[in-house]
Design an enzyme around this catalytic site. Structure first.
Site, PDB file in Angstrom:
ATOM      1  N   THR A 180       0.496  -1.088   0.077  1.00 25.31           N
ATOM      2  CA  THR A 180       0.454  -0.030  -0.333  1.00 25.31           C
ATOM      3  C   THR A 180       0.650   1.016   0.008  1.00 25.31           C
ATOM      4  OG1 THR A 180      -1.608  -1.212   1.458  1.00 25.31           O
ATOM      5  CG2 THR A 180      -1.549   0.776   1.432  1.00 25.31           C
ATOM      6  N   ASP A 223      -8.287  -1.971   4.972  1.00 25.47           N
ATOM      7  CA  ASP A 223      -8.362  -1.085   5.177  1.00 25.47           C
ATOM      8  C   ASP A 223      -8.456   0.198   4.507  1.00 25.47           C
ATOM      9  OD1 ASP A 223      -5.818  -1.891   5.124  1.00 25.47           O
ATOM     10  OD2 ASP A 223      -5.296   0.080   6.752  1.00 25.47           O
TER      11      ASP A 223
HETATM   12  N1  GLY Z   1      -3.693  -2.807   4.005  1.00 27.05           N
HETATM   13  C1  GLY Z   1      -4.038  -2.668   2.857  1.00 27.05           C
HETATM   14  C2  GLY Z   1      -5.038  -3.581   2.375  1.00 27.05           C
HETATM   15  O1  GLY Z   1      -5.097  -5.178   3.571  1.00 27.05           O
HETATM   16  O2  GLY Z   1      -5.605  -4.331   1.713  1.00 27.05           O
END
Ligand code: GLY
Length: 311
Positions: free
Chosen positions: A177, A208
């Site tokens: 990310t 998230d």
């Molecule tokens: N932190 C990115 C995801 O879990 O999609």
């Protein structure tokens, strides 16, 4: 409460946390990661040093990382189990608590710009799937063919996961990310996060990153937070909002709150990291993985870029 200071600003960015170790990460990924982070920091810093807004700076920094195929966001995103790319993104303005988010976007070049348009040009906070891409087309936000997002390395990673007998996610994976948090000269803060999610994700899984309060949050009264890691744990902790609430209501420093939440994340079995800036201008990060692509620029110090936990 804002703490305007006509010469002070801070920008912190990340390009994902994970299993990156010195001497193991290929040299090209080390050098390419640092170059990508530097370009993103430069783009955001140019805005902040010219008295631009934190919101403009975090969007600009994330757009650079989305366009860089090395990072898992926009172009270079990971593949779903079905061999598609579905991007998620969110942005939040700490001055107003306005927020915009998108999930499962397939034909919009910069999902973070679409998230901002949702915030500024719709009565909603969160749009998903074909409807989100349709909103982008209706608002003249740049499109891209699904193939534009694809890279051979991400295809190889999908094939590797699909070849496993259990098809399980790799606990040693890189959570690629990207995100940015900033405080501008007027003391306003903002957060932005963008991701392709997890390699081999199924069933419309959303992590998230686009969930306001889980992977992304900003409040001028406290701090701005962008997360990277195993999203399911960040969602369960409401991690980005929890850090902000501790700073605002319990008087914790951003370091105390970030370290505690990453500790709690680890206790639950989660992995990842956060970047944070506070409205008073301080910035930092915390993570429990061997590495996190990260960088910080401020009005009074040269840009700092790091990948490994010993930097
Ligand atoms: N932190 C990115 C995801 O879990 O999609």
């Amino acid at each position: 409460m804002t703490t305007a200071n006509p010469s002070r600003w801070t920008l912190v960015i990340h390009g994902g946390s994970g299993s990156m170790r010195r001497g193991v990460l290929p040299e090209a990924e080390d050098a390419g990661g640092r170059a990508g982070l530097k370009a993103a920091l430069d783009a955001g810093a140019a805005i902040l040093s010219a008295h631009g807004s934190a919101l403009d700076a975090v969007e600009a920094a994330v757009r650079i990382l989305e366009d860089d195929p090395l990072f898992n966001a926009g172009r270079g995103s990971v593949f779903t189990a079905e061999g598609r790319i579905e991007c998620d993104a969110a942005i939040m303005d700490g001055a107003t608590l306005d927020a915009g988010a998108v999930a499962g976007v397939r034909t919009t070049r910069n999902p973070i710009t679409l998230a901002r348009a949702v915030m500024e040009q719709s009565p909603h906070v969160f749009l998903a799937g074909a409807g989100a891409d349709g909103f982008a087309r209706a608002h003249d936000i740049e499109a891209a063919e699904p193939e534009w997002f694809e890279t051979p390395e991400r295809r190889r990673q999908l094939e590797e996961i699909l070849a496993r007998p259990d098809g399980a996610f790799d606990s040693g994976m890189k959570y690629g990310t990207v995100g940015a948090v900033a405080v501008d000269m007027d003391g306003h803060i903002a957060a932005a996060t963008s991701t392709g999610g997890l390699t081999g994700k199924k069933w419309g899984r959303v992590g998230d990153s686009p969930l306001i309060g889980a992977g992304t949050y900003a409040d001028d009264r406290a701090c701005a937070v962008s997360c990277t890691g195993s999203g399911e744990y960040f969602i369960r902790l409401g991690l980005a909002h929890e850090i902000t609430a501790r700073v605002r209501l319990a008087g914790e420093s951003i370091e105390e709150a970030s370290d505690e939440l990453i500790h709690e994340l680890g206790e639950m079995g989660g992995k990842g990291g956060v970047i944070v800036v506070s409205a008073d201008g301080s910035g930092g990060w915390a993570f429990n993985t061997p590495g996190m692509y990260r960088g910080m620029a401020t009005h009074d110090a040269p840009p700092e870029i790091a990948i490994y936990d010993d930097e």
